[in-house]
Scaffold this motif. Structure first.
Motif, PDB file in Angstrom:
ATOM      1  N   UNK A 147     -44.771 -73.127   2.740  1.00 24.42           N
ATOM      2  CA  UNK A 147     -43.314 -73.039   2.818  1.00 24.42           C
ATOM      3  C   UNK A 147     -42.792 -72.206   1.652  1.00 24.42           C
ATOM      4  N   UNK A 148     -41.901 -71.259   1.966  1.00 21.96           N
ATOM      5  CA  UNK A 148     -41.365 -70.360   0.965  1.00 21.96           C
ATOM      6  C   UNK A 148     -39.844 -70.386   1.001  1.00 21.96           C
ATOM      7  N   UNK A 149     -39.243 -70.045  -0.141  1.00 21.32           N
ATOM      8  CA  UNK A 149     -37.785 -69.944  -0.235  1.00 21.32           C
ATOM      9  C   UNK A 149     -37.419 -68.537  -0.688  1.00 21.32           C
ATOM     10  N   UNK A 150     -36.520 -67.909   0.038  1.00 19.83           N
ATOM     11  CA  UNK A 150     -36.054 -66.571  -0.306  1.00 19.83           C
ATOM     12  C   UNK A 150     -34.584 -66.650  -0.701  1.00 19.83           C
ATOM     13  N   UNK A 151     -34.276 -66.254  -1.932  1.00 23.41           N
ATOM     14  CA  UNK A 151     -32.896 -66.230  -2.419  1.00 23.41           C
ATOM     15  C   UNK A 151     -32.414 -64.783  -2.405  1.00 23.41           C
ATOM     16  N   UNK A 152     -31.407 -64.525  -1.584  1.00 22.46           N
ATOM     17  CA  UNK A 152     -30.962 -63.150  -1.399  1.00 22.46           C
ATOM     18  C   UNK A 152     -29.432 -63.094  -1.419  1.00 22.46           C
ATOM     19  N   UNK A 153     -28.883 -61.979  -0.947  1.00 23.61           N
ATOM     20  CA  UNK A 153     -27.436 -61.756  -0.917  1.00 23.61           C
ATOM     21  C   UNK A 153     -27.040 -61.423   0.513  1.00 23.61           C
ATOM     22  N   UNK A 154     -25.934 -62.000   0.976  1.00 24.03           N
ATOM     23  CA  UNK A 154     -25.400 -61.571   2.272  1.00 24.03           C
ATOM     24  C   UNK A 154     -23.890 -61.388   2.164  1.00 24.03           C
ATOM     25  N   UNK A 155     -23.334 -60.737   3.173  1.00 26.98           N
ATOM     26  CA  UNK A 155     -21.913 -60.403   3.164  1.00 26.98           C
ATOM     27  C   UNK A 155     -21.146 -61.107   4.275  1.00 26.98           C
ATOM     28  N   UNK A 156     -21.598 -62.313   4.657  1.00 16.94           N
ATOM     29  CA  UNK A 156     -20.884 -63.073   5.691  1.00 16.94           C
ATOM     30  C   UNK A 156     -19.478 -63.433   5.225  1.00 16.94           C
ATOM     31  N   UNK A 157     -19.296 -63.555   3.916  1.00 15.58           N
ATOM     32  CA  UNK A 157     -17.970 -63.547   3.293  1.00 15.58           C
ATOM     33  C   UNK A 157     -17.991 -62.422   2.275  1.00 15.58           C
ATOM     34  N   UNK A 158     -17.049 -61.506   2.392  1.00 14.44           N
ATOM     35  CA  UNK A 158     -16.984 -60.363   1.472  1.00 14.44           C
ATOM     36  C   UNK A 158     -15.568 -60.261   0.924  1.00 14.44           C
ATOM     37  N   UNK A 159     -15.447 -60.433  -0.387  1.00 15.02           N
ATOM     38  CA  UNK A 159     -14.146 -60.433  -1.057  1.00 15.02           C
ATOM     39  C   UNK A 159     -13.998 -59.145  -1.849  1.00 15.02           C
ATOM     40  N   UNK A 160     -12.901 -58.442  -1.627  1.00 10.72           N
ATOM     41  CA  UNK A 160     -12.610 -57.242  -2.407  1.00 10.72           C
ATOM     42  C   UNK A 160     -11.171 -57.302  -2.905  1.00 10.72           C
ATOM     43  N   UNK A 161     -11.010 -57.128  -4.209  1.00 12.15           N
ATOM     44  CA  UNK A 161      -9.677 -57.076  -4.808  1.00 12.15           C
ATOM     45  C   UNK A 161      -9.251 -55.616  -4.947  1.00 12.15           C
ATOM     46  N   UNK A 162      -7.951 -55.417  -5.102  1.00 16.42           N
ATOM     47  CA  UNK A 162      -7.401 -54.058  -5.087  1.00 16.42           C
ATOM     48  C   UNK A 162      -7.953 -53.184  -6.200  1.00 16.42           C
ATOM     49  N   UNK A 163      -8.380 -53.807  -7.303  1.00 15.00           N
ATOM     50  CA  UNK A 163      -8.871 -53.013  -8.427  1.00 15.00           C
ATOM     51  C   UNK A 163     -10.369 -52.731  -8.349  1.00 15.00           C
ATOM     52  N   UNK A 164     -11.024 -53.169  -7.278  1.00 17.97           N
ATOM     53  CA  UNK A 164     -12.475 -53.015  -7.185  1.00 17.97           C
ATOM     54  C   UNK A 164     -12.865 -51.540  -7.179  1.00 17.97           C
TER      55      UNK A 164
END
Length: 257
Positions: free
Chosen positions: A121-138
């Motif tokens: 059994x393995x665990x993979x810690x990654x990044x996803x964009x199912x919620x993506x927050x962008x502020x105006x100054x980004x």
């Protein structure tokens, strides 16, 4: 902070469980004092024709790019913060989901448990964009759009995760950026276990997380597909959604130590 939450999905043959998911997002947005906007399939046209052609039947990379292009459109409209949420995102503990970013951007931590070729059994810690927050100054929104296009041009066929999870996970290894930590990723195995009320592997998943979940992406693109020997049909998704909502996530958060 003037904030808009936005989503997209088709408007015909919409599974009832997807409608339930989107209803939780809309209710959460209202409770937070955020505006909400829904886009139909015309949303996909934000990605260039050539890009969509290279994606073939894969919609995920098309929406990966489209959500960024729309975020830029919304910034031009005057929104100070945009929050994209996948249509299969279920918010079952709305009070616990707090988007506090006042500048820059934020994506989601992803934990995926799997069994490797040796049976371990393995665990993979990654990044996803199912919620993506962008502020105006980004400063990064244009960069992400450009990166999607550049990656797409380098591939004759754009894979499901090429401009999403694979790219974002690799990027974060060299460019630290904030992640939402209470957003889950429930696989078909988890969906079937929650639906049946026998959450053995779900318990393993919850124990591996840094904290309880406020919401979860239900991986609707995997409905009906056999993943690690398990396929979740529409009935399983409906039952899992019902159990998660009725317990406000207690059926999975209660499995934590």
């Amino acid at each position: 902070m003037k904030t808009l939450v936005y989503q997209s999905f088709r408007t015909e043959r919409v599974p009832s469980w997807v409608s339930a998911c989107m209803a939780t997002v809309k209710a959460w947005a209202a409770a937070q004092g955020f505006d909400y906007r829904f886009y139909d399939d015309g949303f996909l046209a934000r990605a260039p024709d050539w890009f969509r052609q290279r994606c073939g039947e894969q919609l995920c990379p098309v929406t990966d790019l489209a959500r960024l292009v729309v975020a830029k459109e919304l910034r031009a409209e005057g929104w100070q913060r945009t929050i994209w949420m996948d249509a299969d995102m279920l918010v079952f503990d709305p009070a616990a989901l707090q988007i506090t970013a006042q500048s820059g951007f934020a994506l989601c931590h992803e934990l995926w448990l799997y069994t490797d070729a040796t049976g371990a059994r393995r665990a993979s810690h990654r990044v996803n964009n199912s919620i993506a927050v962008f502020c105006a100054d980004s400063l990064h929104l244009d960069f992400f759009i450009d990166a999607c296009v550049r990656i797409g041009r380098q591939r004759e066929v754009i894979g499901k995760l090429d401009v999403g999870t694979d790219f974002l996970s690799a990027l974060r290894q060299i460019l630290p950026f904030p992640l939402l930590g209470n957003v889950g990723m429930l696989s078909p195995t988890h969906i079937t276990e929650i639906a049946a009320g026998k959450p053995a592997r779900v318990a393993d998943y919850m124990r591996a997380l840094p904290g309880p979940l406020a919401c979860a992406n239900l991986c609707g693109s995997l409905q009906g597909q056999r993943i690690q020997g398990v396929a979740a049909d529409e009935a399983a998704f409906e039952q899992a959604v019902a159990r998660l909502l009725a317990s406000r996530g207690g059926v999975i958060n209660g499995l934590r130590p």
